[in-house]
Motif scaffolding. Structure first.
Motif, PDB file in Angstrom:
ATOM      1  N   SER A  24       0.950  -1.348  -0.035  1.00 17.37           N
ATOM      2  CA  SER A  24       0.043   0.225   0.016  1.00 17.37           C
ATOM      3  C   SER A  24       0.915   1.382  -0.155  1.00 17.37           C
ATOM      4  O   SER A  24       2.190   1.189   0.388  1.00 17.37           O
ATOM      5  CB  SER A  24      -1.074   0.059   1.241  1.00 17.37           C
ATOM      6  OG  SER A  24      -0.165   0.296   2.569  1.00 17.37           O
ATOM      7  N   SER A  25       0.194   2.372  -0.313  1.00 14.16           N
ATOM      8  CA  SER A  25       0.960   3.695  -0.346  1.00 14.16           C
ATOM      9  C   SER A  25       1.239   3.975   1.358  1.00 14.16           C
ATOM     10  O   SER A  25       2.348   4.636   1.286  1.00 14.16           O
ATOM     11  CB  SER A  25       0.001   4.634  -0.960  1.00 14.16           C
ATOM     12  OG  SER A  25       0.775   5.985  -0.880  1.00 14.16           O
ATOM     13  N   ASP A  29       5.142   4.875   2.518  1.00  7.80           N
ATOM     14  CA  ASP A  29       5.360   6.092   3.475  1.00  7.80           C
ATOM     15  C   ASP A  29       6.159   5.779   4.358  1.00  7.80           C
ATOM     16  O   ASP A  29       7.135   6.280   4.824  1.00  7.80           O
ATOM     17  CB  ASP A  29       4.162   7.045   3.713  1.00  7.80           C
ATOM     18  CG  ASP A  29       3.641   7.632   2.556  1.00  7.80           C
ATOM     19  OD1 ASP A  29       4.205   7.792   1.458  1.00  7.80           O
ATOM     20  OD2 ASP A  29       2.237   7.695   2.583  1.00  7.80           O
ATOM     21  N   VAL A  52       5.900   0.345  -6.155  1.00  7.05           N
ATOM     22  CA  VAL A  52       5.301   1.217  -5.233  1.00  7.05           C
ATOM     23  C   VAL A  52       6.181   2.169  -4.576  1.00  7.05           C
ATOM     24  O   VAL A  52       5.955   3.358  -4.232  1.00  7.05           O
ATOM     25  CB  VAL A  52       4.475   0.431  -4.247  1.00  7.05           C
ATOM     26  CG1 VAL A  52       3.947   1.517  -2.944  1.00  7.05           C
ATOM     27  CG2 VAL A  52       3.233  -0.168  -5.182  1.00  7.05           C
ATOM     28  N   LYS A  56       7.875   6.515  -4.759  1.00  2.79           N
ATOM     29  CA  LYS A  56       8.037   7.432  -3.496  1.00  2.79           C
ATOM     30  C   LYS A  56       9.361   8.008  -3.476  1.00  2.79           C
ATOM     31  O   LYS A  56       9.743   9.360  -3.087  1.00  2.79           O
ATOM     32  CB  LYS A  56       7.463   7.000  -2.242  1.00  2.79           C
ATOM     33  CG  LYS A  56       6.044   6.676  -2.498  1.00  2.79           C
ATOM     34  CD  LYS A  56       5.523   5.972  -0.684  1.00  2.79           C
ATOM     35  CE  LYS A  56       4.050   5.779  -1.138  1.00  2.79           C
ATOM     36  NZ  LYS A  56       3.317   7.388  -1.139  1.00  2.79           N
TER      37      LYS A  56
END
Length: 201
Positions: A24-25, A29, A52, A56
């Motif tokens: 997941s995002s 993070d 993913v 970032k």
């Protein structure tokens, strides 16, 4: 389509893909939150999958920071090559993280500030896990970090055999929920420090 492709690769390669869905995002993070993007020059990512975490890293890095992606799944490798074909200072290698020293020489990368890993150590063969982490300790600069995630804490003792400090956090907004391991080398060791025969998973 991305999720379907990821699920297909999991079914075909469960030991190396390790999850039925992309991270997941939120997990992305958490994986990069400890990175000092002002000072880093070289970042390596093991097992980037569909990118993913890579996305970032690219958004936050200095434009001249080098990112080396090492992917051993042919489908994901091809996807990444197409996705980042126009990005500067992004190198993508099809192969195993065991050979990371060879890849660094190929791209003239002298050391690594951070290694980000999506590899499923719980399902990798013991000898492969040993080789990857041993070689990772060789390429990281002093105080460099190895950042990985796992779905349980069962491998923490194993990681402790390679790194002198480990911080663990949990991210529930992922399927399945994941543990993030920030592993640091506070003092570099020589190769003789590690006795591979005595390292246990």
């Amino acid at each position: 389509m991305k999720k379907f492709n990821f699920l297909y690769q999991f079914i075909m390669n469960p030991k190396t893909v390790g999850a039925i869905l992309p991270s997941s995002s939120f997990l992305g993070d958490r994986m990069i939150e400890k990175i000092d993007f002002k000072d880093e020059k070289y970042i390596v990512e093991y097992g980037p999958g569909t990118g993913v975490f890579t996305e970032k890293l690219i958004k936050k890095r200095d434009p001249k920071t080098v990112i080396l992606l090492v992917e051993n799944n042919k489908e994901f490798y091809s996807l990444l090559k197409e996705k980042y074909k126009d990005e500067d200072y992004i190198f993508i290698e099809y192969g195993s993280a065991e050979k990371i020293e060879r890849y660094l020489k190929k791209y003239r990368i002298p050391y690594v500030d951070y290694v980000i890993s999506g590899l499923p150590f719980a399902s990798l063969p013991k000898n492969v896990s040993n080789e990857i982490l041993l070689n990772t300790t060789k390429i990281l600069k002093e105080n460099g970090q190895f950042i990985t995630f796992q779905y349980t804490k069962i491998k923490k003792a194993f990681f402790n055999q390679f790194f002198t400090k480990i911080d663990v956090k949990r991210e529930y907004r992922n399927f399945p929920p994941a543990y993030i391991f920030n592993c640091t080398i506070l003092k570099k060791h020589t190769e003789e420090y590690y006795d591979i025969k005595n390292i246990n998973c």
